[in-house]
Design a protein around this motif. Structure first.
Motif, PDB file in Angstrom:
ATOM      1  N   ALA A   1      33.772  45.203  54.820  1.00  0.00           N
ATOM      2  CA  ALA A   1      34.779  44.854  53.818  1.00  0.00           C
ATOM      3  C   ALA A   1      34.435  45.479  52.469  1.00  0.00           C
ATOM      4  CB  ALA A   1      34.883  43.337  53.690  1.00  0.00           C
ATOM      5  N   ALA A   2      33.157  45.416  52.090  1.00  0.00           N
ATOM      6  CA  ALA A   2      32.738  45.981  50.804  1.00  0.00           C
ATOM      7  C   ALA A   2      32.955  47.487  50.763  1.00  0.00           C
ATOM      8  CB  ALA A   2      31.268  45.646  50.536  1.00  0.00           C
ATOM      9  N   ALA A   3      32.604  48.178  51.850  1.00  0.00           N
ATOM     10  CA  ALA A   3      32.771  49.628  51.892  1.00  0.00           C
ATOM     11  C   ALA A   3      34.243  50.010  51.860  1.00  0.00           C
ATOM     12  CB  ALA A   3      32.107  50.196  53.141  1.00  0.00           C
ATOM     13  N   THR A   4      35.066  49.263  52.572  1.00  0.00           N
ATOM     14  CA  THR A   4      36.498  49.553  52.594  1.00  0.00           C
ATOM     15  C   THR A   4      37.109  49.373  51.214  1.00  0.00           C
ATOM     16  OG1 THR A   4      36.665  48.863  54.915  1.00  0.00           O
ATOM     17  CG2 THR A   4      38.712  48.923  53.639  1.00  0.00           C
ATOM     18  N   LEU A   5      36.771  48.277  50.550  1.00  0.00           N
ATOM     19  CA  LEU A   5      37.301  48.044  49.202  1.00  0.00           C
ATOM     20  C   LEU A   5      36.829  49.135  48.247  1.00  0.00           C
ATOM     21  CD1 LEU A   5      38.820  46.321  47.145  1.00  0.00           C
ATOM     22  CD2 LEU A   5      36.754  44.919  46.886  1.00  0.00           C
ATOM     23  N   ASP A   6      35.564  49.508  48.337  1.00  0.00           N
ATOM     24  CA  ASP A   6      35.019  50.527  47.439  1.00  0.00           C
ATOM     25  C   ASP A   6      35.725  51.869  47.634  1.00  0.00           C
ATOM     26  OD1 ASP A   6      32.896  51.407  45.516  1.00  0.00           O
ATOM     27  OD2 ASP A   6      32.375  52.700  47.192  1.00  0.00           O
ATOM     28  N   VAL A   7      35.955  52.246  48.885  1.00  0.00           N
ATOM     29  CA  VAL A   7      36.592  53.538  49.164  1.00  0.00           C
ATOM     30  C   VAL A   7      38.057  53.524  48.753  1.00  0.00           C
ATOM     31  CG1 VAL A   7      37.293  55.118  51.004  1.00  0.00           C
ATOM     32  CG2 VAL A   7      34.978  54.174  50.982  1.00  0.00           C
ATOM     33  N   ARG A   8      38.774  52.465  49.077  1.00  0.00           N
ATOM     34  CA  ARG A   8      40.188  52.392  48.687  1.00  0.00           C
ATOM     35  C   ARG A   8      40.323  52.416  47.165  1.00  0.00           C
ATOM     36  NH1 ARG A   8      40.252  53.918  52.863  1.00  0.00           N
ATOM     37  NH2 ARG A   8      41.057  53.030  54.789  1.00  0.00           N
TER      38      ARG A   8
ATOM     39  N   ASP B   1      44.235  49.957  39.337  1.00  0.00           N
ATOM     40  CA  ASP B   1      43.836  50.458  40.648  1.00  0.00           C
ATOM     41  C   ASP B   1      43.165  49.406  41.523  1.00  0.00           C
ATOM     42  OD1 ASP B   1      44.764  52.834  39.682  1.00  0.00           O
ATOM     43  OD2 ASP B   1      42.824  53.871  39.682  1.00  0.00           O
ATOM     44  N   LEU B   2      42.348  48.544  40.911  1.00  0.00           N
ATOM     45  CA  LEU B   2      41.607  47.579  41.715  1.00  0.00           C
ATOM     46  C   LEU B   2      42.537  46.577  42.394  1.00  0.00           C
ATOM     47  CD1 LEU B   2      38.947  46.541  42.755  1.00  0.00           C
ATOM     48  CD2 LEU B   2      38.626  45.277  40.618  1.00  0.00           C
ATOM     49  N   ALA B   3      43.587  46.143  41.705  1.00  0.00           N
ATOM     50  CA  ALA B   3      44.543  45.214  42.314  1.00  0.00           C
ATOM     51  C   ALA B   3      45.201  45.850  43.532  1.00  0.00           C
ATOM     52  CB  ALA B   3      45.591  44.797  41.292  1.00  0.00           C
ATOM     53  N   LEU B   4      45.612  47.112  43.399  1.00  0.00           N
ATOM     54  CA  LEU B   4      46.244  47.799  44.523  1.00  0.00           C
ATOM     55  C   LEU B   4      45.240  48.091  45.632  1.00  0.00           C
ATOM     56  CD1 LEU B   4      48.407  48.078  42.275  1.00  0.00           C
ATOM     57  CD2 LEU B   4      48.920  50.340  43.187  1.00  0.00           C
ATOM     58  N   ALA B   5      43.977  48.348  45.244  1.00  0.00           N
ATOM     59  CA  ALA B   5      42.951  48.608  46.250  1.00  0.00           C
ATOM     60  C   ALA B   5      42.658  47.369  47.088  1.00  0.00           C
ATOM     61  CB  ALA B   5      41.662  49.094  45.579  1.00  0.00           C
ATOM     62  N   VAL B   6      42.723  46.190  46.480  1.00  0.00           N
ATOM     63  CA  VAL B   6      42.543  44.947  47.238  1.00  0.00           C
ATOM     64  C   VAL B   6      43.623  44.843  48.311  1.00  0.00           C
ATOM     65  CG1 VAL B   6      42.649  42.429  47.125  1.00  0.00           C
ATOM     66  CG2 VAL B   6      41.327  43.693  45.420  1.00  0.00           C
TER      67      VAL B   6
ATOM     68  N   LEU C   1      38.259  38.797  50.698  1.00  0.00           N
ATOM     69  CA  LEU C   1      37.556  39.859  49.966  1.00  0.00           C
ATOM     70  C   LEU C   1      37.036  39.392  48.609  1.00  0.00           C
ATOM     71  CD1 LEU C   1      39.922  42.931  50.584  1.00  0.00           C
ATOM     72  CD2 LEU C   1      37.820  42.331  51.798  1.00  0.00           C
ATOM     73  N   GLU C   2      37.177  38.117  48.317  1.00  0.00           N
ATOM     74  CA  GLU C   2      36.837  37.651  46.973  1.00  0.00           C
ATOM     75  C   GLU C   2      35.356  37.863  46.657  1.00  0.00           C
ATOM     76  OE1 GLU C   2      37.762  33.923  43.952  1.00  0.00           O
ATOM     77  OE2 GLU C   2      38.154  33.717  46.115  1.00  0.00           O
ATOM     78  N   ASP C   3      34.470  37.622  47.622  1.00  0.00           N
ATOM     79  CA  ASP C   3      33.041  37.824  47.364  1.00  0.00           C
ATOM     80  C   ASP C   3      32.745  39.285  47.041  1.00  0.00           C
ATOM     81  OD1 ASP C   3      32.522  35.160  47.746  1.00  0.00           O
ATOM     82  OD2 ASP C   3      31.754  35.391  49.795  1.00  0.00           O
ATOM     83  N   GLU C   4      33.339  40.204  47.808  1.00  0.00           N
ATOM     84  CA  GLU C   4      33.125  41.632  47.560  1.00  0.00           C
ATOM     85  C   GLU C   4      33.717  42.037  46.214  1.00  0.00           C
ATOM     86  OE1 GLU C   4      34.176  40.360  50.518  1.00  0.00           O
ATOM     87  OE2 GLU C   4      32.211  40.675  51.453  1.00  0.00           O
ATOM     88  N   PHE C   5      34.882  41.508  45.902  1.00  0.00           N
ATOM     89  CA  PHE C   5      35.516  41.767  44.599  1.00  0.00           C
ATOM     90  C   PHE C   5      34.603  41.316  43.467  1.00  0.00           C
ATOM     91  CE2 PHE C   5      38.038  40.405  40.990  1.00  0.00           C
ATOM     92  CZ  PHE C   5      39.014  41.378  40.840  1.00  0.00           C
TER      93      PHE C   5
ATOM     94  N   ARG D   1      38.091  39.569  31.068  1.00  0.00           N
ATOM     95  CA  ARG D   1      39.513  39.202  31.102  1.00  0.00           C
ATOM     96  C   ARG D   1      40.296  40.143  32.008  1.00  0.00           C
ATOM     97  NH1 ARG D   1      38.714  38.464  25.430  1.00  0.00           N
ATOM     98  NH2 ARG D   1      39.760  40.440  25.004  1.00  0.00           N
ATOM     99  N   ALA D   2      39.937  41.423  31.988  1.00  0.00           N
ATOM    100  CA  ALA D   2      40.620  42.391  32.852  1.00  0.00           C
ATOM    101  C   ALA D   2      40.386  42.058  34.324  1.00  0.00           C
ATOM    102  CB  ALA D   2      40.142  43.798  32.540  1.00  0.00           C
ATOM    103  N   ARG D   3      39.170  41.677  34.678  1.00  0.00           N
ATOM    104  CA  ARG D   3      38.870  41.298  36.068  1.00  0.00           C
ATOM    105  C   ARG D   3      39.697  40.103  36.498  1.00  0.00           C
ATOM    106  NH1 ARG D   3      32.599  40.243  36.633  1.00  0.00           N
ATOM    107  NH2 ARG D   3      33.363  39.259  38.537  1.00  0.00           N
ATOM    108  N   ASP D   4      39.771  39.079  35.653  1.00  0.00           N
ATOM    109  CA  ASP D   4      40.533  37.876  35.996  1.00  0.00           C
ATOM    110  C   ASP D   4      42.010  38.208  36.215  1.00  0.00           C
ATOM    111  OD1 ASP D   4      38.217  36.424  35.756  1.00  0.00           O
ATOM    112  OD2 ASP D   4      38.675  35.625  33.762  1.00  0.00           O
ATOM    113  N   ALA D   5      42.554  39.041  35.315  1.00  0.00           N
ATOM    114  CA  ALA D   5      43.964  39.425  35.438  1.00  0.00           C
ATOM    115  C   ALA D   5      44.193  40.246  36.706  1.00  0.00           C
ATOM    116  CB  ALA D   5      44.401  40.212  34.211  1.00  0.00           C
ATOM    117  N   THR D   6      43.234  41.080  37.058  1.00  0.00           N
ATOM    118  CA  THR D   6      43.362  41.927  38.242  1.00  0.00           C
ATOM    119  C   THR D   6      43.367  41.105  39.518  1.00  0.00           C
ATOM    120  OG1 THR D   6      42.389  43.853  37.185  1.00  0.00           O
ATOM    121  CG2 THR D   6      42.216  43.740  39.576  1.00  0.00           C
ATOM    122  N   TRP D   7      42.507  40.107  39.588  1.00  0.00           N
ATOM    123  CA  TRP D   7      42.480  39.272  40.784  1.00  0.00           C
ATOM    124  C   TRP D   7      43.811  38.519  40.945  1.00  0.00           C
ATOM    125  CZ3 TRP D   7      40.428  39.247  45.202  1.00  0.00           C
ATOM    126  CH2 TRP D   7      40.430  38.102  46.014  1.00  0.00           C
TER     127      TRP D   7
END
Length: 248
Positions: A59-66, A117-122, A136-140, A182-188
């Motif tokens: 899951a971590a590798a997939t999120l990182d690559v996307r 990008d991170l929101a769409l990558a999730v 994926l929350e732990d990996e995020f 704040r950006a991380r919280d908004a992205t999630w």
């Protein structure tokens, strides 16, 4: 989830592309500044994957690559003189501005990549893995924690001037208005909303477009010129080679 062999091969592929960009781009180019930061982050993710830090390595590798693929797609789009996503346009347009400082370029790139990008990558990763965002929350969080630890070092390395002058420097006030946390919280929240809207067609598209525009507006503010830095960046006149024809 099953753990495939050679798990980090896709991570190695995006690392190779970033290293090629690092070799190709002028050192003081604004995109090069961000690329060096992001390369360091991705290399650290690769090391942690190898060390077994992530509970679900696939899951971590997939999120990182996307995640990385969206940045690299923006670079390729701009290289073809086409319009990249709105969140990336300020960085590509101001990449050679003599009055924009390296720290601004680094944080503007982080803003685009985290805020949009991170929101769409999730969502991309959830579709690839057949899971929900909550899975994926732990990996995020781990990727976000890594970025947060690097952000402080980035500010220390790239903040201009001696400490006593930083209080009066306009860049201190400009960049103090932006927060990675704040950006991380908004992205999630955005990732969860996009996942909920994934079957809503036009509504999902409108949400994505507005998110892109809002992040782009913040990026433009982060790149407000704060005074010339002679010998740091080469200005590019309008219409000269390498100047994008698209506008903000």
């Amino acid at each position: 989830m099953a753990q495939p062999e050679h798990l980090t091969a896709p991570v190695d592929a995006v690392l190779a592309r970033m290293r090629a960009l690092d070799a190709e781009l002028p050192e003081r180019d604004g995109v090069a500044v961000f690329n060096r930061v992001y390369l360091a982050v991705t290399e650290e993710v690769g090391r942690r994957l190898d060390a077994g830090v992530f509970a679900d390595r696939r899951a971590a590798a997939t999120l990182d690559v996307r995640f990385a693929e969206r940045y690299l797609a923006a670079v390729d789009t701009a290289d073809r003189d086409r319009r990249p996503p709105a969140c990336w346009r300020p960085l590509f347009q101001f990449r050679r501005h003599p009055g924009v400082r390296p720290l601004q370029f680094a944080l503007a790139g982080i803003n685009a990549h985290i805020g949009h990008d991170l929101a769409l990558a999730v969502v991309d990763a959830c579709r690839t893995l057949g899971c929900e965002p909550a899975d994926l929350e732990d990996e995020f969080d781990r990727v976000g924690d890594l970025l947060a630890s690097l952000e402080e070092r980035i500010r220390e390395d790239l903040m201009p001037g001696p400490d006593l002058l930083q209080i009066a420097d306009p860049i201190t006030h400009l960049l103090g208005s932006w927060s990675l946390e704040r950006a991380r919280d908004a992205t999630w929240a955005a990732a969860r909303a996009l996942w909920a809207l994934r079957r809503c067609g036009d509504l999902a598209g409108e949400f994505t477009e507005r998110l892109d525009a809002a992040v782009g507006f913040a990026g433009r503010m982060l790149l407000t010129p704060c005074g010339d830095r002679p010998g740091v960046f080469r200005p590019t006149s309008a219409g000269s080679p390498g100047t994008p024809r698209w506008s903000l």
